[in-house]
Design a protein around this motif. Structure first.
Motif, mmCIF file in Angstrom:
data_model
loop_
_atom_site.group_PDB
_atom_site.id
_atom_site.type_symbol
_atom_site.label_atom_id
_atom_site.label_comp_id
_atom_site.label_asym_id
_atom_site.label_seq_id
_atom_site.Cartn_x
_atom_site.Cartn_y
_atom_site.Cartn_z
ATOM 1 N N ALA A 16 -44.566 -1.682 5.556
ATOM 2 C CA ALA A 16 -45.800 -1.948 4.811
ATOM 3 C C ALA A 16 -45.676 -3.141 3.887
ATOM 4 O O ALA A 16 -46.644 -3.855 3.638
ATOM 5 C CB ALA A 16 -46.190 -0.712 4.011
ATOM 6 N N ASP A 17 -44.463 -3.360 3.354
ATOM 7 C CA ASP A 17 -44.221 -4.420 2.385
ATOM 8 C C ASP A 17 -42.834 -4.996 2.611
ATOM 9 O O ASP A 17 -41.941 -4.318 3.146
ATOM 10 C CB ASP A 17 -44.331 -3.878 0.960
ATOM 11 C CG ASP A 17 -45.708 -3.312 0.661
ATOM 12 O OD1 ASP A 17 -46.643 -4.117 0.472
ATOM 13 O OD2 ASP A 17 -45.855 -2.072 0.651
ATOM 14 N N ALA A 18 -42.629 -6.245 2.197
ATOM 15 C CA ALA A 18 -41.350 -6.909 2.416
ATOM 16 C C ALA A 18 -40.190 -6.121 1.805
ATOM 17 O O ALA A 18 -39.093 -6.074 2.366
ATOM 18 C CB ALA A 18 -41.391 -8.328 1.850
ATOM 19 N N ALA A 19 -40.422 -5.474 0.662
ATOM 20 C CA ALA A 19 -39.360 -4.706 0.004
ATOM 21 C C ALA A 19 -38.880 -3.540 0.864
ATOM 22 O O ALA A 19 -37.753 -3.051 0.684
ATOM 23 C CB ALA A 19 -39.858 -4.193 -1.345
ATOM 24 N N ASP A 20 -39.705 -3.105 1.822
ATOM 25 C CA ASP A 20 -39.336 -1.978 2.682
ATOM 26 C C ASP A 20 -38.259 -2.343 3.696
ATOM 27 O O ASP A 20 -37.743 -1.458 4.387
ATOM 28 C CB ASP A 20 -40.567 -1.442 3.416
ATOM 29 C CG ASP A 20 -41.548 -0.766 2.485
ATOM 30 O OD1 ASP A 20 -41.139 -0.352 1.384
ATOM 31 O OD2 ASP A 20 -42.739 -0.663 2.846
ATOM 32 N N LEU A 21 -37.915 -3.623 3.805
ATOM 33 C CA LEU A 21 -36.815 -4.018 4.688
ATOM 34 C C LEU A 21 -35.547 -3.258 4.314
ATOM 35 O O LEU A 21 -34.757 -2.879 5.174
ATOM 36 C CB LEU A 21 -36.591 -5.535 4.586
ATOM 37 C CG LEU A 21 -35.512 -6.156 5.473
ATOM 38 C CD1 LEU A 21 -35.767 -5.876 6.947
ATOM 39 C CD2 LEU A 21 -35.439 -7.665 5.230
ATOM 40 N N GLU A 22 -35.368 -3.015 3.034
ATOM 41 C CA GLU A 22 -34.183 -2.298 2.558
ATOM 42 C C GLU A 22 -34.194 -0.833 2.990
ATOM 43 O O GLU A 22 -33.148 -0.185 3.003
ATOM 44 C CB GLU A 22 -34.101 -2.374 1.034
ATOM 45 C CG GLU A 22 -34.235 -3.777 0.453
ATOM 46 C CD GLU A 22 -33.007 -4.638 0.704
ATOM 47 O OE1 GLU A 22 -31.980 -4.077 1.141
ATOM 48 O OE2 GLU A 22 -33.096 -5.856 0.472
ATOM 49 N N ARG A 23 -35.364 -0.303 3.342
ATOM 50 C CA ARG A 23 -35.442 1.088 3.785
ATOM 51 C C ARG A 23 -34.956 1.254 5.217
ATOM 52 O O ARG A 23 -34.699 2.379 5.667
ATOM 53 C CB ARG A 23 -36.877 1.607 3.673
ATOM 54 C CG ARG A 23 -37.429 1.586 2.266
ATOM 55 C CD ARG A 23 -38.796 2.221 2.192
ATOM 56 N NE ARG A 23 -38.747 3.646 2.506
ATOM 57 C CZ ARG A 23 -39.815 4.431 2.556
ATOM 58 N NH1 ARG A 23 -41.015 3.930 2.315
ATOM 59 N NH2 ARG A 23 -39.698 5.709 2.850
ATOM 60 N N ALA A 24 -34.866 0.156 5.939
ATOM 61 C CA ALA A 24 -34.418 0.200 7.329
ATOM 62 C C ALA A 24 -33.018 -0.367 7.493
ATOM 63 O O ALA A 24 -32.274 0.057 8.380
ATOM 64 C CB ALA A 24 -35.385 -0.579 8.215
ATOM 65 N N ALA A 25 -32.664 -1.344 6.667
ATOM 66 C CA ALA A 25 -31.421 -2.096 6.846
ATOM 67 C C ALA A 25 -30.319 -1.607 5.932
ATOM 68 O O ALA A 25 -30.517 -1.447 4.724
ATOM 69 C CB ALA A 25 -31.681 -3.577 6.601
ATOM 70 N N ALA A 26 -29.149 -1.389 6.513
ATOM 71 C CA ALA A 26 -27.969 -1.091 5.700
ATOM 72 C C ALA A 26 -27.478 -2.349 5.010
ATOM 73 O O ALA A 26 -26.898 -2.284 3.922
ATOM 74 C CB ALA A 26 -26.868 -0.509 6.582
#
Length: 212
Positions: free
Chosen positions: A67-77
């Motif tokens: 949903a947002d660029a910050a959510d990349l951290e929710r997928a990436a280790a």
């Protein structure tokens, strides 16, 4: 299964899509590239329905839409400096970044690899649904495997009638070209699929030549 088609701007469209996603079902939505079928990205059983609907081989991984660029951290280790630069430059848009996957992501989403493709689409409806769901969306093109990329709800219905409970009709997508896919777990990043974002633009942004 009966497939319901609703106009994306219908007042009942988003609530119905969220109801199905929360219940572990799949829905088809228009993105900024092609129509996709989507599921809760943390629900392994729902993700399995994506494979079944498409007749997709189980060894082919499925990407996440955030949903947002910050959510990349929710997928990436781990997010490499190159991946971070690309996200800052091309998100939202037609670029999928393959990154090291978090261990808590469903295995069938990753196809038993340790990586995951992540994209922030330039599609307000998709992002709004992902934000309301509170989770990234597992997503793949809304066609039978090997079929033409779907640009309209009618394309989706032709391929997936009876295989998906809901299609949101947002009209034709801007193009039939899927996202460009880059493996950002290596340096320089490697092109896995040329697509909506030109390779020359990516190389200019990184100041380096990509691998193939």
């Amino acid at each position: 299964m009966e497939t319901l088609v609703l106009k994306a701007n219908d007042v009942s469209a988003m609530p119905r899509a969220l109801e199905l996603l929360r219940a572990g079902e799949i829905v088809a939505l228009p993105t900024d590239t092609v129509y996709g079928i989507m599921a809760d990205g943390y629900n392994a059983d729902a993700i399995e329905k994506l494979f079944i609907a498409k007749d997709r081989p189980s060894h082919k991984a499925i990407q996440l839409l955030i949903a947002d660029a910050a959510d990349l951290e929710r997928a990436a280790a781990r997010v490499s400096p190159q991946a971070r630069t690309l996200a800052e430059t091309f998100f939202p848009g037609g670029l999928t970044l393959v990154v090291q996957a978090r261990d808590d992501l469903p295995k069938n989403l990753r196809a038993d690899t340790d990586t995951i493709g992540v994209r922030l689409p330039d599609a307000p409806l998709v992002r709004e649904i992902a934000r309301a769901l509170g989770r990234p969306l597992a997503a793949t093109s809304a066609n039978r495997s090997g079929g033409a990329n779907p640009r309209t709800a009618q394309d989706v219905l032709r391929d997936l009638d009876g295989r998906v409970p809901l299609i949101l009709d947002g009209g034709a997508t801007p193009d039939s070209v899927p996202s460009t896919v880059l493996d950002c777990t290596v340096e320089p990043p490697r092109v896995l699929r040329a697509g909506a974002i030109a390779i020359t633009e990516i190389e200019h942004a990184l100041g380096m030549t990509l691998a193939y």
